[in-house]
Scaffold this motif. Sequence first.
Motif, short mmCIF file in Angstrom:
data_model
loop_
_atom_site.label_atom_id
_atom_site.label_comp_id
_atom_site.label_asym_id
_atom_site.label_seq_id
_atom_site.Cartn_x
_atom_site.Cartn_y
_atom_site.Cartn_z
N PHE A 187 0.86 -1.17 0.00
CA PHE A 187 0.00 0.00 0.00
C PHE A 187 0.90 1.22 0.00
CE2 PHE A 187 -2.88 -3.08 2.39
CZ PHE A 187 -3.42 -3.54 1.20
N GLN A 188 0.78 2.00 -1.05
CA GLN A 188 1.72 3.09 -1.30
C GLN A 188 1.63 4.19 -0.25
OE1 GLN A 188 3.87 2.80 -4.05
NE2 GLN A 188 2.98 0.76 -4.08
N ASN A 189 0.51 4.26 0.44
CA ASN A 189 0.30 5.34 1.41
C ASN A 189 0.70 4.95 2.82
OD1 ASN A 189 -1.93 3.50 1.13
ND2 ASN A 189 -3.07 4.77 2.57
N MET A 190 1.36 3.80 2.96
CA MET A 190 1.73 3.35 4.30
C MET A 190 3.21 3.00 4.35
SD MET A 190 -1.38 0.72 4.96
CE MET A 190 -3.04 1.20 4.49
N THR A 191 3.79 3.16 5.54
CA THR A 191 5.18 2.77 5.72
C THR A 191 5.31 1.25 5.62
OG1 THR A 191 4.88 2.49 8.09
CG2 THR A 191 5.58 4.67 7.33
N ALA A 192 6.55 0.81 5.51
CA ALA A 192 6.80 -0.63 5.45
C ALA A 192 6.17 -1.32 6.65
CB ALA A 192 8.31 -0.90 5.42
N LEU A 193 6.39 -0.74 7.83
CA LEU A 193 5.88 -1.36 9.05
C LEU A 193 4.35 -1.43 9.05
CD1 LEU A 193 6.86 -2.52 11.75
CD2 LEU A 193 6.48 -0.27 12.76
N ARG A 194 3.70 -0.34 8.64
CA ARG A 194 2.25 -0.32 8.63
C ARG A 194 1.70 -1.31 7.61
NH1 ARG A 194 -1.85 -0.72 11.37
NH2 ARG A 194 -3.73 0.40 10.73
N ASN A 195 2.41 -1.45 6.49
CA ASN A 195 1.99 -2.43 5.50
C ASN A 195 1.93 -3.83 6.10
OD1 ASN A 195 1.52 -2.10 2.43
ND2 ASN A 195 2.97 -0.45 2.94
N VAL A 196 2.90 -4.09 6.98
CA VAL A 196 2.95 -5.43 7.58
C VAL A 196 1.90 -5.58 8.69
CG1 VAL A 196 4.42 -7.10 8.76
CG2 VAL A 196 5.40 -5.61 7.01
N ARG A 247 10.51 -7.70 -0.60
CA ARG A 247 10.80 -8.35 0.68
C ARG A 247 9.83 -7.88 1.76
NH1 ARG A 247 16.62 -7.35 1.96
NH2 ARG A 247 16.70 -5.85 0.25
N VAL A 248 9.45 -6.60 1.71
CA VAL A 248 8.41 -6.13 2.64
C VAL A 248 7.11 -6.90 2.37
CG1 VAL A 248 6.99 -4.19 3.40
CG2 VAL A 248 9.40 -3.82 2.85
N ALA A 249 6.82 -7.09 1.08
CA ALA A 249 5.58 -7.81 0.72
C ALA A 249 5.62 -9.24 1.27
CB ALA A 249 5.40 -7.81 -0.79
N ILE A 250 6.79 -9.85 1.24
CA ILE A 250 6.91 -11.20 1.81
C ILE A 250 6.70 -11.16 3.32
CG2 ILE A 250 8.51 -13.12 2.23
CD1 ILE A 250 9.76 -12.51 -0.53
N ALA A 251 7.31 -10.16 3.96
CA ALA A 251 7.14 -10.02 5.41
C ALA A 251 5.65 -9.82 5.73
CB ALA A 251 7.96 -8.83 5.92
N ARG A 252 4.99 -9.03 4.92
CA ARG A 252 3.57 -8.79 5.15
C ARG A 252 2.77 -10.09 5.02
NH1 ARG A 252 0.21 -4.68 1.42
NH2 ARG A 252 0.35 -6.40 -0.06
N ALA A 253 3.12 -10.86 3.99
CA ALA A 253 2.43 -12.14 3.80
C ALA A 253 2.66 -13.05 5.01
CB ALA A 253 2.90 -12.80 2.52
N LEU A 254 3.90 -13.07 5.52
CA LEU A 254 4.22 -13.94 6.64
C LEU A 254 3.51 -13.50 7.92
CD1 LEU A 254 8.04 -14.47 6.05
CD2 LEU A 254 6.17 -16.06 5.54
N GLY A 269 15.72 -8.72 6.11
CA GLY A 269 16.85 -7.83 5.90
C GLY A 269 16.49 -6.37 5.79
N LEU A 270 15.37 -5.98 6.40
CA LEU A 270 14.95 -4.58 6.28
C LEU A 270 14.79 -3.92 7.65
CD1 LEU A 270 12.46 -4.96 3.33
CD2 LEU A 270 14.69 -3.88 3.28
N GLY A 271 15.69 -4.26 8.56
CA GLY A 271 15.61 -3.73 9.92
C GLY A 271 15.73 -2.22 10.00
N GLU A 272 16.23 -1.61 8.93
CA GLU A 272 16.39 -0.15 8.99
C GLU A 272 15.36 0.59 8.17
OE1 GLU A 272 20.69 0.50 8.08
OE2 GLU A 272 20.67 -1.53 8.93
N LYS A 273 14.38 -0.12 7.68
CA LYS A 273 13.45 0.52 6.73
C LYS A 273 12.01 0.58 7.25
CE LYS A 273 16.48 1.07 3.44
NZ LYS A 273 16.92 2.43 3.07
N PHE A 274 11.84 0.44 8.56
CA PHE A 274 10.48 0.40 9.11
C PHE A 274 9.63 1.58 8.66
CE2 PHE A 274 12.22 -1.91 13.05
CZ PHE A 274 12.30 -3.08 12.32
#
Lengths: 236, 246
Positions: B92-101, B147-154, B128-133
Amino acid sequence: MWSTLRDEAPRFFGYYNLLFIGEAFLHTLALSYLGALLGFVIGFALALFRHPRLFPILPLRLFAIAYVEVFRRIPFLVKLMCVFFAFQIAGWRGSMFTVALTTVVLSAAAFAAEIVRGGFDAVHRAQWDAAEAMNMGRADTLWRVVLPQSWPVILPPAFGYTIGFVKSTSIASQIGVLELTYVAKVLNTRGFSALICFGTILLLYFAICWPTKLLGERIERRLTTRVRPVAEPMMA
Amino acid sequence: MSYLAIDGLSAAYGRQPVLTDVTLGVEKGEVVSLIGPSGSGKSTLLRVLVGLLAPAAGSVAIGGEQVDYRDRRSLRAARDRFAIVFQQYNLFQNMTALRNVTIAPTIVKKRTQTEVEAEARALLVKVGLGEKFTSYPDELSGGQQQRVAIARALALRPDILLLDEITSALDPELVNEVLDTIRLLAQDGMTMIIVSHEMAFVREVASKVVFMDQGRIIETGPPARIFDAPETPRLKEFTAKILRHR
Ligand SMILES: Nc1ncnc2c1ncn2[C@@H]1O[C@H](COP(=O)(O)OP(=O)(O)OP(=O)(O)O)[C@@H](O)[C@H]1O
Ligand SMILES: [Mg+2]
């Protein structure tokens, strides 16, 4: 030229004329702003009805499409006359102002529907798919995912069309709605020079449009700047 | 019966049939790879599984439980068990990586924000995205986005992960970081169906390769058999084409 202006001004800006112009100003303001606002609400609903993923109901879609296509194409004056006669046939005794406001709302809705649809279209299909596959409901997807991405696409033209309706309201003078253009015409026939009559309402139109434009730009900036939650990155 | 049992599945876009009589079993912990020419129905099969396209015929069962795609409850339950990652525009383009997850676990599964967030951070670190929350999707590279998308799926704790050409839109130098993440999941025993054009990768991680053409499964087998000893002319042609590309 300036000398006629100087001579006329005290009489032109007399108490009753000011009252007259003031009322017209409020009417123009109400017609354009209230009209555009109500129109936007209806147009927004039409855009929702038209969206295949929100309301997969064919009659609703067809209605929304037909409405938009028809009302966008008819000139404002013709719509105005249609509403006027529709009121007569229905036996409603609304004022001319109500007729004009209804016309603005009906046309604004058609334009707004197109603008909102453009905003929805700007959001990639995969965003809907991703949300749906995660069991997010339609309302959640709309409010949390799609609209936040659509507003920056929707709002600039929405303010643009509001300004457009400020101009269209002048056509309502044709059916005798007391608004700025009407007042200018009346005062002009009462013997004031066209310069002072139309010069005055020109400034008043500007006084409506300019802040609208500024407000639009301001909201647009608001929406495109990101709020970044303060969160400390966690190191791996 | 297999953990995921797809039996006689057919689907169509309008009147055009795109899946015909697809039968496939996937065991728990297995990595199945779907290959085939463009338009052969690989994406469609995954879309049907997550309920983005209603099947016209056939059945799907997960863990012995039949999925009825016309029934809301059953559909929801199926979507709870699958998670899917697309080729692009997943996030979701309007959310941070963390919020996406965190969004789906919090608003769909109603889990508590703090618990979900801790888990999301751990998952992002894992990919591997510990700095991109707090980065937004357009501030991430294509590989990072996937990779964020994979994290979100998990974060949805799926039983089966569906990956649809998730490296196809990436620049070549970004492909490996995403494949590494998938390797990690395979080692963890994640059940996956992977659509991929990375044949070397398919060969390496897949326990079973399924070759599709024109909406049908043409051949199924272990990677070595499929790639080295194709039986049908169509698969022969396909592998020959791919080898020529390398
Ligand atoms: N939204 C759609 N509407 C109509 N037809 C579609 C749609 N999506 C896909 N198709 C058709 O369905 C068929 C299968 O498409 P699908 O996307 O499943 O193929 P694919 O194997 O994933 O191909 P690729 O390798 O190019 O991704 C194709 O003929 C395609 O044209
Ligand atoms: Mg595909």
